[in-house]
Design a protein around this motif. Structure first.
Motif, short mmCIF file in Angstrom:
data_model
loop_
_atom_site.label_atom_id
_atom_site.label_comp_id
_atom_site.label_asym_id
_atom_site.label_seq_id
_atom_site.Cartn_x
_atom_site.Cartn_y
_atom_site.Cartn_z
N ASP A 166 -5.62 -2.77 -2.87
CA ASP A 166 -4.77 -1.83 -3.59
C ASP A 166 -4.16 -2.51 -4.81
N TRP A 200 -11.33 -6.37 -1.91
CA TRP A 200 -9.97 -6.72 -1.46
C TRP A 200 -9.73 -8.21 -1.80
N HIS A 205 1.04 6.17 -2.35
CA HIS A 205 0.03 5.12 -2.26
C HIS A 205 -0.53 4.97 -3.67
N PHE A 239 -11.33 4.22 -3.17
CA PHE A 239 -10.48 3.20 -3.78
C PHE A 239 -11.20 2.34 -4.81
N GLU A 289 3.53 0.18 7.96
CA GLU A 289 2.54 -0.63 7.27
C GLU A 289 3.23 -1.39 6.13
N ARG A 319 5.33 4.38 6.17
CA ARG A 319 4.88 4.28 7.56
C ARG A 319 4.95 2.83 8.04
N ASP A 335 0.84 -1.20 0.00
CA ASP A 335 0.00 0.00 0.00
C ASP A 335 0.87 1.25 0.00
N TRP A 389 -13.51 2.61 0.07
CA TRP A 389 -12.52 3.12 1.05
C TRP A 389 -12.05 4.54 0.70
#
Ligand code: RAM
Length: 910
Positions: free
Chosen positions: A482, A535, A767, A702, A475, A473, A469, A589
């Motif tokens: 994504d 997803w 992103h 998204f 993550e 950070r 993604d 999202w």
């Protein structure tokens, strides 16, 4: 021999040139043809493979296809004798064309097999003796071993992998240029091993030495925003096997075993998120060279760890692919010294230093500066992205090799006063999976060109072994949604077939028995983090897209049960097998129509979920058709029809209105073709009116954003789509461009017009999701597309749309057949100049709206009565206000009129 100039080039095995370490027992081969003759098609080929280049001439062969009548020149599967581990095979290819041309044999190529079965590994897993070095220590530790090499080794291949990230040295020099090996997979079930040709690095007839550095990486480091470590285990280990072959055919093997030695090293801390702490004073000169005194080092322990999970490297490795020089050295209002790399990039800062020994420098990496112009790190959350370096003195070079940072700015602390800081000493090393560059897009609108550049940089930053993604950070995870929205765009910019094939195997490995798909792949979140609509649909959409873009059936075969698992999972939810109206979903999202305080857009999640359910079911039925699974075609084809009926009953009023008044709500049924006729027209009209009412702004998140422009274009609102993408005010793609973005942002307003930021808890400036508009730029604006029934760009579809408000657009793409190009340019006289390039063994359908056969000029000639007279032009017709040309390979310049907007009815490509 025919009269043409047929040549064979770009011969590949498994998408690579002369690869080593192939793990597939049935590798696939492809080649390109070149010829001066327009309309060239392959009619036959022959492949021969043997165990030496000499044997290619007259055998024995391990495989000889004989002359095979076939137009297949891509992904031809090996069907010869069983292939042996660690063996090199040579092959050559020859082709014939429709003009009687014979390419002759292409240059001999090779591929080399990796280790194929657990028994092929004689090596043991080793780790420092825990009594000497604590397994959970933050540092990267060193492992070494000396060994003797006999005279004149012919070939030496080093196989290695690790629990953790490893880097190897042989006789004082680094082995290979691959980064962050062994990469990230679902480590519990799949672990990649790498193969390196180290023949040239060995010292013949004497002592040699191997050294390995082992850091935590994804295996045992901090991963996920919860701050948890050791997701896969706490003990790092190395598995290494060096196979040395001599001229007489004898083989010696050096393996990781109890005879190795271990030590702490200069890397005091290395973490994916947090950076690296390196004390150059702790470097041990010569540690990976023979003769180094390692008596003070500790012993190693061997550990048990399965070898059945080992697979050879599947995708391209990560490499340093570009070096950026800093744009500026800034002194911020807050008194900070900050390097500006001019580009939000991912990788690390390379430095050349000459400072007194013991000087401690700290480098803090950030994506943006705040309103005042100071370094902003709040959006990194817990990720420190900090490199600390202690100098050993004299000229020295360093970059962190076991951590990567997402950054444009680097704050430097600890620089000795009085010593001038020369920005020239710093270079940004850009690292990502080294995918082959494939596409380019350009048009007459400079900001759209910058958008395209930002999309590409977003891909580079987030395709570091796993589609993540974000890269900065705490993550950096393989978010399925994504990846799913971006996959088609990704496949335009770079060759991504091996990259996605690998990741999809991880998806399959982490899929639950009930078919549920994790939010992130590799799965490292909790047991509940599974199965949101859009997803989880990555399980179906990604393999289908890889098949479409590369004609790669194997990915469909491999993922087939995983795809079915996902559909069956959805079907089992709730008490209506045709609607998906239960469970947790991310929805649209970050949609702008979300309620205050929510991330979930206003489009009902059951509408989104049911649309994706229908879409995935249809794609699965298509996959079944491609693979000849007749019963599944019937079962899932019928299921699809019933889902669509149920969808219409539930969400469309008898008058043909959609029960959700959002842009995304309208986008999905249109994109997935769940509506037809007047309902389709009505939904498209309503969607267009929403966009108009918003004064050419989007409200999508998204899920809706990737398709918004496509559905406008496909339903007669192309000009509106172009206006939307040219919008510069917030919210829009170009808003971020005007704010100085060099990548795609997570939020439409990551940086607000007044210079303040979106909330710090989720504000990535790299992103790629909204960059999914890229595939529309290629396909709709430049008109470079394909006919779905002949995937992998075997049959192209050029559908340029010059009636858009732009003056010029061009897209080029390196397909498996060769270069494809579509270009159009408005002329001062009101006509359009088109250019098309079609590689040999491909054909194209061209649809030119508003053009007529009377007035069109093709390569300087008119179509007149007999189109076949023009080289390469196979057919032409006029339909629905468009001129339809069928072309063979070659380059074409077409000059044609534009007609009136009214004549631009929908034109199909069948
Ligand atoms: C965020 C991620 C990702 C998105 C999920 C739902 O944490 O950054 O982009 O897919 O949420």
């Amino acid at each position: 021999m025919g009269t043409t100039t047929l040549q064979i080039k770009h011969i590949r095995c498994e998408y690579r040139d002369n690869p080593i370490g192939i793990g597939s027992r049935k590798p696939r081969f492809g080649w390109q043809l070149a010829s001066d003759a327009p309309g060239t098609l392959q009619t036959a080929y022959r492949i021969q493979a043997a165990e030496s280049p000499e044997a290619l001439e007259d055998g024995p062969y391990v495989w000889d296809t004989g002359r095979l009548e076939s137009d297949q020149s891509v992904l031809v599967e090996y069907e010869g004798n069983e292939l042996q581990a660690a063996r090199r095979y040579w092959y050559r290819v020859r082709a014939w064309d429709n003009y009687g041309g014979d390419s002759g044999w292409g240059d001999a190529q090779f591929w080399e097999m990796g280790l194929l079965a657990p028994e092929d590994w004689e090596a043991a897993w080793i780790t420092p003796d825990p009594s000497a070095i604590a397994p959970e220590s933050e540092e990267a530790f060193l492992l070494r071993r000396e060994f003797e090499v006999g005279p004149a080794p012919k070939r030496a291949i080093l196989f290695a992998t690790s629990l953790g990230i490893y880097e190897l040295e042989l006789n004082g020099r680094r082995v290979g240029d691959w980064q962050y090996t062994p990469g990230w997979t679902s480590y519990r079930r799949r672990l990649q091993a790498q193969a390196y040709d180290v023949t040239a690095q060995l010292t013949s007839g004497g002592p040699n030495s191997i050294g390995a550095t082992l850091a935590n990486g994804w295996y045992s480091g901090d991963l996920g925003w919860g701050g948890a470590r050791n997701h896969y285990g706490a003990v790092r280990a190395l598995l290494l096997q060096l196979r040395i072959e001599y001229a007489d055919g004898s083989v010696e093997t050096v393996v990781s075993d109890a005879n190795w030695r271990a030590s702490a090293g200069p890397v005091r801390m290395a973490e994916i998120y947090h950076g690296e702490t390196y004390d150059a004073r702790l470097e041990q000169e010569g540690w990976s060279r023979p003769g180094f005194e390692d008596a003070a080092w500790s012993p190693v322990a061997t550990i048990d760890h399965p070898k059945s999970i080992l697979v050879m490297q599947e995708n391209e490795p990560a490499r340093v692919t570009e070096q950026l020089k800093p744009l500026a050295l800034l002194a911020t209002p807050g008194g900070e010294t900050v390097l500006d790399m001019g580009q939000n990039m991912v990788g690390r800062l390379h430095m050349r230093l000459n400072l007194p020994a013991g000087t401690e420098l700290t480098f803090t990496h950030a994506e943006v500066l705040d309103q005042e112009g100071n370094l902003y790190i709040a959006n990194l959350r817990k990720a420190k992205q900090q490199v600390r370096y202690t100098c050993k003195g004299g000229e020295e070079e360093y970059e962190s090799r076991f951590s990567f940072q997402g950054f444009r700015y680097v704050k430097i602390e600890g620089w000795p006063t009085g010593v001038p800081l020369d920005a020239e000493r710093f270079t940004g090393h850009v690292v990502h999976t080294d995918m082959a560059p494939a596409g380019s897009f350009e048009c007459s609108h400079p900001l759209l060109n910058k958008l395209q550049s930002n999309i590409v940089w977003g891909q580079r930053g987030n395709f570091l072994d796993v589609p993540t993604d974000c890269p900065q950070r705490d993550e950096r995870l393989g978010w399925t949604g994504d990846a799913q929205v971006f996959v088609r765009t990704a496949a335009f910019n770079y060759g991504v077939a091996p990259f996605f094939a690998k990741w999809l195997r991880d998806l399959k490995a982490d899929q639950r028995a009930d078919g549920g798909v994790p939010f992130v792949v590799p799965h490292i979140l909790d047991d509940k983090s599974f199965s949101s609509a859009a997803w989880g649909d990555a399980a179906v959409i990604c393999p289908w897209t890889v098949y479409q873009c590369y004609g790669d059936k194997r990915v469909l075969e491999e993922q087939y049960e995983s795809m079915r698992g996902w559909i069956d999972y959805i079907r089992a939810q709730g008490d209506n097998e045709l609607l998906w109206n239960t469970g947790f979903h991310f929805g649209d999202w970050l949609g702008l129509d979300a309620k205050e305080g929510s991330y979930v857009g206003a489009t009902p999640t059951d509408l989104i979920a049911t649309c994706f359910y229908a879409y995935s079911t249809r794609l699965f039925a298509k996959a079944a058709e491609v693979l000849g699974r007749e019963e599944d075609v019937r079962t899932y084809g019928a299921l699809y029809e019933r889902i669509v009926e149920a969808f219409l009953r539930e969400f469309i009023t008898p008058g043909g209105r959609l029960a959700a008044h959002t842009q995304t709500g309208h986008v999905l049924p249109l994109m997935f073709e769940l509506v037809d006729g007047p309902v389709r027209e009505r939904l498209a009209r309503t969607l267009a009116s929403y966009v108009e009412e918003q004064k050419h702004h989007l409200t999508t998140g998204f899920v809706g954003t990737p398709y918004l422009c496509h559905v406008l274009t496909d339903n007669g609102y192309h000009e509106l789509a172009v206006k939307l993408v040219q919008q510069e005010e917030y919210p829009s793609w170009l808003y971020s461009v005007n704010q100085g973005a060099t990548t795609i942002w997570e939020h439409w307003d990551g940086l607000k017009p007044d210079g303040s930021f979106w909330s710090e808890d989720m504000n990535s400036f790299n992103h790629y999701a909204y960059g999914a508009v890229g595939d529309w730029l290629y396909r709709a604006v430049a008109g470079l597309d394909m006919v779905e029934s002949e995937p992998g760009y075997k049959r192209l579809l050029f559908r340029p749309r010059p009636d858009s408000g732009l003056e010029y657009a061009m897209a080029a793409y390196e397909s498996a057949y060769g270069t494809i190009r579509s270009e159009w340019r408005l002329q001062p006289d009101g006509t359009v100049q088109y250019e098309f390039e079609i590689p040999a063994n491909a054909t194209a359908v061209v649809l030119l709206r508003g053009a007529t056969s009377q007035s069109a000029v093709v390569n300087g000639g008119t179509l007149s009565q007999d189109g076949a007279q023009l080289p390469g032009v196979q057919r032409f017709t006029e339909e629905n206000g468009a001129l339809r040309l069928e072309l063979g390979s070659g380059r074409y310049r077409v000059k044609a009129g534009l007609g009136s907007a009214a004549s631009h009815a929908a034109v199909s490509a069948s």
